[in-house]
Design an enzyme around this catalytic site. Structure first.
Site, short mmCIF file in Angstrom:
data_model
loop_
_atom_site.label_atom_id
_atom_site.label_comp_id
_atom_site.label_asym_id
_atom_site.label_seq_id
_atom_site.Cartn_x
_atom_site.Cartn_y
_atom_site.Cartn_z
N ILE A 156 0.83 -1.21 0.00
CA ILE A 156 0.00 0.00 0.00
C ILE A 156 0.87 1.27 0.00
O ILE A 156 1.60 1.54 0.95
CB ILE A 156 -0.99 -0.01 1.19
CG1 ILE A 156 -1.80 -1.33 1.18
CG2 ILE A 156 -1.90 1.21 1.14
CD1 ILE A 156 -2.48 -1.66 -0.14
N GLU A 363 -1.93 -0.19 -10.53
CA GLU A 363 -3.18 0.38 -11.06
C GLU A 363 -3.66 -0.39 -12.29
O GLU A 363 -4.14 0.18 -13.26
CB GLU A 363 -3.04 1.88 -11.34
CG GLU A 363 -2.70 2.64 -10.06
CD GLU A 363 -3.39 3.98 -9.89
OE1 GLU A 363 -4.39 4.24 -10.59
OE2 GLU A 363 -2.93 4.75 -9.05
C1 LIG Z 1 5.23 0.01 -6.00
C2 LIG Z 1 3.85 -0.57 -5.86
C3 LIG Z 1 2.84 0.26 -5.36
C4 LIG Z 1 1.55 -0.27 -5.17
N1 LIG Z 1 0.58 0.50 -4.58
C5 LIG Z 1 -0.62 -0.03 -4.28
C6 LIG Z 1 -1.61 0.69 -3.55
O1 LIG Z 1 -1.39 1.84 -3.17
N2 LIG Z 1 -2.78 0.07 -3.26
C7 LIG Z 1 -3.06 -1.20 -3.67
O2 LIG Z 1 -4.15 -1.69 -3.37
N3 LIG Z 1 -2.16 -1.93 -4.38
C8 LIG Z 1 -0.95 -1.38 -4.68
N4 LIG Z 1 -0.02 -2.11 -5.38
C9 LIG Z 1 -0.36 -3.45 -5.82
C10 LIG Z 1 -0.58 -3.50 -7.33
O3 LIG Z 1 -1.73 -2.79 -7.68
C11 LIG Z 1 -0.67 -4.99 -7.72
O4 LIG Z 1 0.66 -5.51 -7.57
C12 LIG Z 1 -1.17 -5.20 -9.14
O5 LIG Z 1 -2.52 -4.86 -9.24
C13 LIG Z 1 -1.01 -6.65 -9.60
O6 LIG Z 1 -1.49 -7.53 -8.66
P1 LIG Z 1 -0.55 -8.74 -8.16
O7 LIG Z 1 0.77 -8.16 -7.80
O8 LIG Z 1 -1.29 -9.48 -7.10
O9 LIG Z 1 -0.35 -9.64 -9.41
P2 LIG Z 1 -1.35 -10.80 -9.93
O10 LIG Z 1 -2.73 -10.30 -9.98
O11 LIG Z 1 -1.08 -12.04 -9.14
O12 LIG Z 1 -0.82 -10.99 -11.40
C14 LIG Z 1 0.35 -11.75 -11.71
C15 LIG Z 1 0.48 -11.81 -13.22
O13 LIG Z 1 -0.67 -12.44 -13.79
C16 LIG Z 1 -1.28 -11.59 -14.74
N5 LIG Z 1 -2.72 -11.77 -14.73
C17 LIG Z 1 -3.56 -11.76 -13.65
N6 LIG Z 1 -4.83 -11.93 -14.03
C18 LIG Z 1 -4.81 -12.05 -15.39
C19 LIG Z 1 -5.81 -12.22 -16.40
N7 LIG Z 1 -7.12 -12.28 -16.10
N8 LIG Z 1 -5.42 -12.28 -17.68
C20 LIG Z 1 -4.10 -12.20 -18.02
N9 LIG Z 1 -3.12 -12.03 -17.12
C21 LIG Z 1 -3.47 -11.95 -15.83
C22 LIG Z 1 -0.87 -10.19 -14.34
O14 LIG Z 1 -0.94 -9.29 -15.43
C23 LIG Z 1 0.54 -10.41 -13.86
O15 LIG Z 1 1.40 -10.43 -14.97
C24 LIG Z 1 1.27 -1.61 -5.56
C25 LIG Z 1 2.29 -2.41 -6.09
C26 LIG Z 1 3.57 -1.91 -6.23
C27 LIG Z 1 4.63 -2.83 -6.74
#
Ligand SMILES: Cc1cc2nc3c(=O)[nH]c(=O)nc-3n(C[C@H](O)[C@H](O)[C@H](O)COP(=O)(O)OP(=O)(O)OC[C@H]3O[C@@H](n4cnc5c(N)ncnc54)[C@H](O)[C@@H]3O)c2cc1C
Length: 388
Positions: A156, A363
């Site tokens: 977050i 995002e």
């Molecule tokens: C620096 C940083 C700041 C952040 N800030 C915030 C914040 O302020 N608030 C917050 O809530 N979150 C935050 N996040 C989290 C960020 O939004 C998530 O990391 C992002 O949405 C991806 O989710 P995940 O990491 O769980 O990856 P996953 O959802 O597990 O995805 C892993 C891989 O699978 C792919 N994938 C998943 N579903 C599908 C699909 N249906 N079709 C094709 N490919 C798919 C994704 O594209 C990715 O390549 C932050 C992350 C970082 C690194």
């Protein structure tokens, strides 16, 4: 609403000056700190950047989308760490309150958010859930006098210094179904704790942390919109503008990377001439400028549509997808143009190359943007709509 053109051009020039004179000289220092320096935060407050998108009635600037992206073009020129907390605050965190909050919630928080007295964060992601937002596991249970939240949020942004965190959690509807609701949680609420900041690949100075909710008790007034089940809708309402803003910052950063790479290429001599005279280097520069210009056009066009009230779900995703991938390529080519120096931390391009990587992930990842775009496309053709 929009700021009048004359006031806006003064704001635009002030932001450009702030970036040039205050942020660029301190990029290294910001990256070495765990959070943004206090004096720069004060300057951001004075410039009104915490209130960019907040309604005027609450003390915000209420820029229209086109004005907002023009600010993004300027802010984007500095390392994304400083821009990150301004975007989250004005974007998904602030806008979900703007779209989904009750009059009382807006009156309570908006003026303090718009002035920057409170900094906002938005907590959706969890250890086991990121892209698939509907599957969050954090739960909010109804109590006689409010709600109790249990769960863990991950990554977050702004967590250590946020005064207000919008937290998404599952609630139970009267028919037994679970839905996603949003809660406004103030800093230091008992039962909520912030973990240590993560060690990241880039964007140092913009901390991200886990937030743990362990029987965190909230009053009934904390439920966003005083309604369960609207959490994702409120979040999505803010996401389109948030995505457009990120895209605009990618455009600014791409131009800055190109300036750095071109300046380096003008003074670096190999085979008796500045390397910009080598046609293969020219190709790297030309492709980068062309792609930055394309992204700028996309962003301005989508912002114009949003400024006249057109929905931009598909356009915002296309801009986010293209601009974040574009700045990744531009940063990669900028490192290449710097040769070995590009791999050395004395040169800012090394840091910026790491900084831009996450833009394709948060995002909504690039893949998630692709699924949104494809969904819009197929729906339009099913309706017999002509493309273009
Ligand atoms: C620096 C940083 C700041 C952040 N800030 C915030 C914040 O302020 N608030 C917050 O809530 N979150 C935050 N996040 C989290 C960020 O939004 C998530 O990391 C992002 O949405 C991806 O989710 P995940 O990491 O769980 O990856 P996953 O959802 O597990 O995805 C892993 C891989 O699978 C792919 N994938 C998943 N579903 C599908 C699909 N249906 N079709 C094709 N490919 C798919 C994704 O594209 C990715 O390549 C932050 C992350 C970082 C690194």
């Amino acid at each position: 609403m929009a700021v009048d053109p004359e006031s806006f051009s003064i704001l635009q020039e002030s932001v450009a000056r702030f970036v040039r004179e205050r942020l660029l000289p301190r990029e290294r220092e910001i990256a070495a700190l765990e959070q943004p320096p206090k004096d720069l935060l004060d300057e951001v407050r004075e410039l009104g950047l915490f209130g960019l998108t907040f309604p005027e009635q609450y003390g915000g600037l209420e820029l229209d989308p086109l004005q907002e992206v023009k600010v993004g073009f300027e802010l984007g020129r500095a390392s994304p760490a400083m821009r990150n907390f301004i975007s989250i605050h004005n974007g998904v965190a602030g806008q979900s309150l703007n779209f989904g909050g009750t009059a009382a919630q807006k009156a309570k928080y908006m003026p303090r958010l718009a002035s920057g007295e409170l900094i906002a964060a938005f907590a959706l992601t969890e250890p086991d859930v990121g892209s698939d937002a509907r599957s969050i596991q954090t739960k909010a249970e109804k109590t006689p006098d409010g709600w109790v939240i249990n769960g863990r949020k991950r990554f977050i942004s702004n967590a250590p210094f946020a005064g207000l965190i919008t937290v998404l959690a599952k609630t139970q509807e009267t028919d037994g179904e679970l839905s996603v609701s949003a809660f406004l949680v103030e800093a230091n609420t008992p039962g909520m704790s912030i973990a240590r900041p993560e060690h990241k690949m880039g964007q140092q100075g913009a901390p991200i942390c886990d937030i743990v909710f362990d029987d965190c008790r909230l009053g009934g007034e904390a439920l966003l919109g005083a309604k369960t089940g609207i959490g994702l809708k409120a979040a999505m309402a803010g996401l389109d503008r948030g995505r457009l803003f990120i895209a605009s910052c990618c455009v600014g950063l791409a131009y800055r990377l190109l300036e750095d790479a071109t300046d380096y290429g003008l003074q670096r001599v190999q085979f008796g001439v500045p390397i910009v005279r080598h046609q293969l280097i020219q190709a790297l520069l030309a492709d980068s400028l062309t792609e930055a210009y394309a992204a700028q056009g996309m962003v301005e066009n989508a912002a114009r549509l949003a400024s006249v009230g057109r929905p931009i779900g598909c356009e915002a995703s296309m801009c986010k997808l293209y601009a974040t991938e574009m700045v990744g390529r531009v940063a990669d080519r900028a490192v290449q143009i710097h040769g070995g120096n590009g791999y050395i931390s004395d040169y800012m391009v090394e840091q910026l190359y790491r900084d831009v990587r996450v833009l394709r992930i948060y995002e909504g990842t690039s893949q998630i943007q692709q699924t949104i775009i494809a969904k819009h496309l197929t729906a339009r053709r099913q309706n017999g709509e002509r493309l273009g």
